[in-house]
Motif scaffolding. Structure first.
Motif, PDB file in Angstrom:
ATOM      1  N   GLY A 114       0.826  -1.210   0.000  1.00  0.00           N
ATOM      2  CA  GLY A 114       0.000   0.000   0.000  1.00  0.00           C
ATOM      3  C   GLY A 114       0.851   1.247   0.000  1.00  0.00           C
ATOM      4  N   LEU A 115       1.888   1.287   0.853  1.00  0.00           N
ATOM      5  CA  LEU A 115       2.722   2.480   0.953  1.00  0.00           C
ATOM      6  C   LEU A 115       3.528   2.687  -0.328  1.00  0.00           C
ATOM      7  CD1 LEU A 115       3.922   2.299   4.664  1.00  0.00           C
ATOM      8  CD2 LEU A 115       2.092   3.664   3.677  1.00  0.00           C
TER       9      LEU A 115
ATOM     10  N   ILE B 257       2.697   1.707  -3.414  1.00  0.00           N
ATOM     11  CA  ILE B 257       1.815   2.194  -4.487  1.00  0.00           C
ATOM     12  C   ILE B 257       1.458   3.660  -4.250  1.00  0.00           C
ATOM     13  CG2 ILE B 257      -0.418   1.897  -5.627  1.00  0.00           C
ATOM     14  CD1 ILE B 257      -0.212  -1.052  -5.120  1.00  0.00           C
ATOM     15  N   ALA B 258       1.265   4.037  -2.978  1.00  0.00           N
ATOM     16  CA  ALA B 258       0.984   5.444  -2.669  1.00  0.00           C
ATOM     17  C   ALA B 258       2.148   6.323  -3.116  1.00  0.00           C
ATOM     18  CB  ALA B 258       0.734   5.617  -1.176  1.00  0.00           C
TER      19      ALA B 258
ATOM     20  N   GLN C 258       2.106   6.661  -6.869  1.00  0.00           N
ATOM     21  CA  GLN C 258       1.053   7.592  -7.300  1.00  0.00           C
ATOM     22  C   GLN C 258       1.454   9.031  -7.036  1.00  0.00           C
ATOM     23  OE1 GLN C 258      -2.850   6.717  -5.908  1.00  0.00           O
ATOM     24  NE2 GLN C 258      -2.979   4.794  -7.015  1.00  0.00           N
ATOM     25  N   LYS C 259       2.121   9.257  -5.894  1.00  0.00           N
ATOM     26  CA  LYS C 259       2.584  10.601  -5.545  1.00  0.00           C
ATOM     27  C   LYS C 259       3.559  11.113  -6.601  1.00  0.00           C
ATOM     28  CE  LYS C 259       3.202  13.991  -2.602  1.00  0.00           C
ATOM     29  NZ  LYS C 259       2.052  14.815  -2.228  1.00  0.00           N
TER      30      LYS C 259
ATOM     31  N   GLN D 271       1.722  11.889  -9.810  1.00  0.00           N
ATOM     32  CA  GLN D 271       0.944  13.130  -9.725  1.00  0.00           C
ATOM     33  C   GLN D 271       1.862  14.338  -9.855  1.00  0.00           C
ATOM     34  OE1 GLN D 271      -1.124  12.619  -6.037  1.00  0.00           O
ATOM     35  NE2 GLN D 271      -2.687  11.308  -6.943  1.00  0.00           N
TER      36      GLN D 271
ATOM     37  N   CYS E  61      -2.525  10.996  -2.636  1.00  0.00           N
ATOM     38  CA  CYS E  61      -1.774   9.924  -3.284  1.00  0.00           C
ATOM     39  C   CYS E  61      -2.214   8.545  -2.797  1.00  0.00           C
ATOM     40  CB  CYS E  61      -0.280  10.113  -3.082  1.00  0.00           C
ATOM     41  SG  CYS E  61       0.223  10.092  -1.378  1.00  0.00           S
ATOM     42  N   PHE E  62      -3.004   8.476  -1.725  1.00  0.00           N
ATOM     43  CA  PHE E  62      -3.500   7.191  -1.225  1.00  0.00           C
ATOM     44  C   PHE E  62      -4.808   6.775  -1.891  1.00  0.00           C
ATOM     45  CE2 PHE E  62      -0.418   7.634   2.095  1.00  0.00           C
ATOM     46  CZ  PHE E  62      -0.160   6.340   2.488  1.00  0.00           C
TER      47      PHE E  62
ATOM     48  N   PHE F  98      -6.253   2.128  -4.560  1.00  0.00           N
ATOM     49  CA  PHE F  98      -5.656   0.917  -3.996  1.00  0.00           C
ATOM     50  C   PHE F  98      -4.891   1.111  -2.692  1.00  0.00           C
ATOM     51  CE2 PHE F  98      -5.229  -3.253  -6.330  1.00  0.00           C
ATOM     52  CZ  PHE F  98      -6.492  -3.175  -6.853  1.00  0.00           C
ATOM     53  N   PRO F  99      -4.005   2.125  -2.594  1.00  0.00           N
ATOM     54  CA  PRO F  99      -3.187   2.208  -1.378  1.00  0.00           C
ATOM     55  C   PRO F  99      -4.004   2.250  -0.088  1.00  0.00           C
ATOM     56  CG  PRO F  99      -2.304   3.645  -3.028  1.00  0.00           C
ATOM     57  CD  PRO F  99      -3.575   3.109  -3.587  1.00  0.00           C
ATOM     58  N   ILE F 100      -5.048   3.069  -0.041  1.00  0.00           N
ATOM     59  CA  ILE F 100      -5.818   3.163   1.193  1.00  0.00           C
ATOM     60  C   ILE F 100      -6.516   1.827   1.471  1.00  0.00           C
ATOM     61  CG2 ILE F 100      -7.967   4.120   0.191  1.00  0.00           C
ATOM     62  CD1 ILE F 100      -6.437   5.347   3.436  1.00  0.00           C
TER      63      ILE F 100
ATOM     64  N   LEU G  11      -5.322  -1.089   0.675  1.00  0.00           N
ATOM     65  CA  LEU G  11      -4.310  -2.029   1.166  1.00  0.00           C
ATOM     66  C   LEU G  11      -3.951  -1.756   2.616  1.00  0.00           C
ATOM     67  CD1 LEU G  11      -2.088  -2.247  -1.994  1.00  0.00           C
ATOM     68  CD2 LEU G  11      -3.096  -4.176  -0.838  1.00  0.00           C
ATOM     69  N   VAL G  12      -3.883  -0.463   2.986  1.00  0.00           N
ATOM     70  CA  VAL G  12      -3.580  -0.136   4.382  1.00  0.00           C
ATOM     71  C   VAL G  12      -4.710  -0.638   5.279  1.00  0.00           C
ATOM     72  CG1 VAL G  12      -3.215   1.753   6.006  1.00  0.00           C
ATOM     73  CG2 VAL G  12      -2.101   1.807   3.791  1.00  0.00           C
TER      74      VAL G  12
END
Lengths: 207, 196
Positions: free
Chosen positions: A186-187, A189-190, A193-194, A197, B168-169, B172-174, B176-177
């Motif tokens: 999750g972190l 992929i975040a 994405q950051k 962006q 940015c979450f 998917f990211p949120i 997954l968390v």
């Protein structure tokens, strides 16, 4: 000229269209086998071999496979290659095969492979399909490695089985267990994405 | 199989070794169709049904076809074909005879063929050496575990939709968390062994 085109396709499969971080395909093996770098690389390479081989065969047969039963035909082709890889690993890499266990036969249902067969190999000739399979496979391997490096260092204090911090280090075992897998993926992929962006924002300001 | 054994196996499959949250099987539908509780429940029920059926069929094929003819190396190929055929059959059967249920589950059924939980349970049954009744119980109860996980997850996600989190979450990211936190909760069941 042609080799340059393939090179570009290869790199785009690894970075811009990374199967794990960008296309978000094949999550089960990504989470399950990224507990250590060794497992991750083994899983990645096994999947790469299946991807490249099945892409080539499906591309060769694309004019013979009837439209209606194409998915079943792809699954049979993929399952055959998975069986080959499974038996090879049992014979030559018995320890890795044991630690990956259930997840080797499960490569059959890895969505990356079926997705590439359907989206790419069934529409393109042999050489581009091979390059596509290889680049997706390498992208998958690199993504798995990235996740497993984080998890192995934090969760076990080692990297590729080599101890990093000496005996005083208290590893956070949760990172190599199930929650750590979800959290790390999750972190990451975040983060991806950051970065995307930010890159898009820059482009917009330029134009 | 005694009643104690039945409960012990069920408890293991549903809570202690939850397929999604502990074993990482069936993550794709878990993340893909969990935006609404109603669709998540539909998917969960369809998966439970197919997993129970697949456990029974793969047991029969493995014991009476693959093992006597020494064809265990064909396991993967045989099982995946069996599951694909089974899903197709269930789909056609529901369409003809229970159209209401088909309407509710229709779109999820084809997706189940590539759900690794189904192939996973078939292979695990063989690896663990379960007999017919144990296989079917394990298959059905693992499906219930999947249903439980996906329904809880979907209800959490419905609430998260109204929360504020870094941009940015998004997506998917949120999710997954959230799944990580849920998985941590399920790890608490690991010490549960009341039937010794």
């Amino acid at each position: 000229m042609a080799s340059k085109k393939y090179m570009r396709q290869f790199v785009s499969g690894i970075i811009d269209n990374n199967p794990t971080f960008v296309q978000l395909l094949g999550m089960c093996p990504t989470l399950a086998t990224s507990t250590s770098l060794e497992n991750a690389v083994g899983m990645g390479l096994a999947a790469t071999a299946v991807l490249a081989a099945s892409n080539v065969v499906i591309s060769l047969l694309r004019k013979f496979i009837p439209q209606k039963i194409r998915i079943a035909a792809y699954v049979v082709i993929i399952a055959s290659f998975v069986t080959v890889i499974d038996l090879l690993m049992q014979a030559y890499l018995p320890e890795l095969s044991k630690s990956l266990g259930l997840y080797i036969p499960l490569i059959v249902v890895n969505c990356i492979i079926l997705a590439r067969a359907e989206a790419f190999a069934s529409k393109n000739s042999v050489l581009p399909s091979f390059v596509d399979g290889l680049s997706m496979g390498v992208g998958f391997t690199l993504a798995l490695s990235a996740i497993s490096i984080v998890r192995e260092i934090l969760g076990n204090g080692t990297l590729y089985g080599i101890s990093l911090f000496g005996s005083g280090f208290q590893p956070a075992a949760i990172m190599i267990m199930a929650p750590g897998g979800f959290l790390t993926l999750g972190l990451i992929i975040a983060l991806v994405q950051k970065l995307r962006q930010r890159a898009e924002g820059k482009e917009r300001r330029k134009s | 199989m005694s009643l104690t054994e039945f409960f012990s196996l069920s408890l293991t499959a549903i809570l202690i070794e939850n397929f999604v949250l502990i074993k990482f099987l069936g993550i794709c539908p878990f993340l893909g169709v969990s935006k609404k509780v109603s669709t998540a429940a539909g998917m969960g029920i369809a998966v439970t049904f197919v997993m129970a059926m697949a456990s029974a069929l793969t047991y029969v094929v493995n014991t009476y076809l693959l093992v006597p003819f020494d064809l265990q190396y064909m396991q993967t190929l045989a099982f995946i074909l069996l599951i694909a055929a089974l899903v197709q059959l269930v789909e056609m059967f529901l369409q003809k005879s229970v159209p209401a249920l088909y309407q509710a589950l229709g779109i999820y059924l084809p997706l189940i063929t590539t759900n690794c939980a189904v192939l996973g349970v078939a292979i695990l049954n063989v690896d663990n050496g379960y007999n017919f009744i144990q296989s079917v119980t394990y298959g059905a109860m693992s499906g219930v575990g999947f249903l439980l996980a996906i329904v809880i997850f979907a209800s959490v996600r419905e609430r998260i939709a109204f929360c504020e989190y870094p941009k940015c979450f998004d997506g998917f990211p949120i999710a997954l968390v959230t799944a990580a936190l849920l998985s941590m909760a399920f790890m608490g069941f690991q010490g549960l062994n009341i039937f010794g």
